[in-house]
Design a protein around this motif. Structure first.
Motif, mmCIF file in Angstrom:
data_model
loop_
_atom_site.group_PDB
_atom_site.id
_atom_site.type_symbol
_atom_site.label_atom_id
_atom_site.label_comp_id
_atom_site.label_asym_id
_atom_site.label_seq_id
_atom_site.Cartn_x
_atom_site.Cartn_y
_atom_site.Cartn_z
ATOM 1 N N THR A 160 0.841 -1.202 0.000
ATOM 2 C CA THR A 160 0.000 0.000 0.000
ATOM 3 C C THR A 160 0.873 1.247 0.000
ATOM 4 O O THR A 160 0.653 2.175 -0.784
ATOM 5 N N LEU A 161 1.866 1.260 0.859
ATOM 6 C CA LEU A 161 2.751 2.426 0.952
ATOM 7 C C LEU A 161 3.651 2.548 -0.273
ATOM 8 O O LEU A 161 3.876 3.658 -0.772
ATOM 9 N N ILE A 162 4.152 1.425 -0.775
ATOM 10 C CA ILE A 162 4.987 1.444 -1.980
ATOM 11 C C ILE A 162 4.187 1.947 -3.174
ATOM 12 O O ILE A 162 4.652 2.791 -3.944
ATOM 13 N N LEU A 164 1.541 3.824 -3.129
ATOM 14 C CA LEU A 164 1.259 5.250 -2.936
ATOM 15 C C LEU A 164 2.457 6.080 -3.370
ATOM 16 O O LEU A 164 2.298 7.060 -4.121
ATOM 17 N N ALA A 165 3.641 5.694 -2.924
ATOM 18 C CA ALA A 165 4.855 6.429 -3.306
ATOM 19 C C ALA A 165 5.045 6.386 -4.817
ATOM 20 O O ALA A 165 5.408 7.400 -5.433
ATOM 21 N N ASP A 166 4.771 5.234 -5.426
ATOM 22 C CA ASP A 166 4.900 5.081 -6.874
ATOM 23 C C ASP A 166 3.937 6.013 -7.609
ATOM 24 O O ASP A 166 4.329 6.701 -8.555
ATOM 25 N N TYR A 167 2.681 6.053 -7.184
ATOM 26 C CA TYR A 167 1.695 6.945 -7.810
ATOM 27 C C TYR A 167 2.100 8.402 -7.675
ATOM 28 O O TYR A 167 2.008 9.170 -8.625
ATOM 29 N N ILE A 168 2.540 8.776 -6.487
ATOM 30 C CA ILE A 168 2.934 10.174 -6.273
ATOM 31 C C ILE A 168 4.146 10.523 -7.142
ATOM 32 O O ILE A 168 4.169 11.565 -7.798
ATOM 33 N N ALA A 169 5.139 9.640 -7.153
ATOM 34 C CA ALA A 169 6.340 9.907 -7.948
ATOM 35 C C ALA A 169 6.020 10.027 -9.437
ATOM 36 O O ALA A 169 6.562 10.898 -10.121
#
Length: 180
Positions: A160-162, A164-169
């Motif tokens: 979930t956190l990975i 999220l970071a991927d989408y934001i990046a």
């Protein structure tokens, strides 16, 4: 309405029946837990099937693009909230998972307003898969599977956190260029 969209609708329709079965008798009825697990697994499998059918037979629609991820979120979030109620999932973990869903939905709304479609990433698909496996294991509530359920839930949280970071990046420009 095509078959993939009907499967998506079926997933949404199954949710109240799944929730009722899971929460029946405070979650203490073994028979209803099995019913809830079967309903959850069936609903989860419609997610796999509707996407494969839509892509294979070129049946991708705007309805499906909108409703499929929403149906997934409704199913998984409903299940996780019920599992918090039953004392089987930590509330903080469920809050993190649900918060990610709101953030990504917000990204998608801003993107759509700017004429951009944000497709699901592989990280997001892995996340959903692990969430669904974790939920199915937690619903089963078998002592022999408790360690597997815990490990899978932690893996789902990490994914979930990975994701999220991927989408934001990959999509931060949508927020900065979208006038926010």
């Amino acid at each position: 309405m095509n078959l993939p969209n009907k499967l998506t609708i079926a997933r949404v329709v199954l949710i109240p029946f799944f929730v009722a079965a899971l929460l029946y008798d405070g979650g203490g009825s073994k028979t209803m837990r099995i019913v809830a697990d079967i309903l959850f697994i069936l609903a989860s499998l419609t997610d796999l099937l509707d996407g494969k059918l839509a892509r294979r037979y070129n049946l991708v629609t705007n309805f499906g693009k909108f409703m499929d991820p929403l149906a997934d979120k409704l199913l998984v979030c409903s299940a996780l909230i019920c599992l918090v109620e039953l004392g089987q999932a930590p509330a903080w973990m469920v809050i993190v998972i649900i918060s990610r869903e709101f953030i990504i939905s917000g990204f998608r709304l801003v993107a759509a307003d700017n004429g951009v479609v944000i497709a699901a990433s592989y990280w997001g698909k892995f996340k959903t898969t692990f969430q669904m496996i974790a939920v199915a294991l937690l619903i089963a509530n078998f002592p022999a599977l408790s360690l597997a359920a815990d490990i899978t839930l932690w893996a789902a949280l990490a994914l979930t956190l990975i994701s999220l970071a991927d989408y934001i990046a990959k999509n931060y420009r949508i927020l900065t260029e979208g006038g926010m």
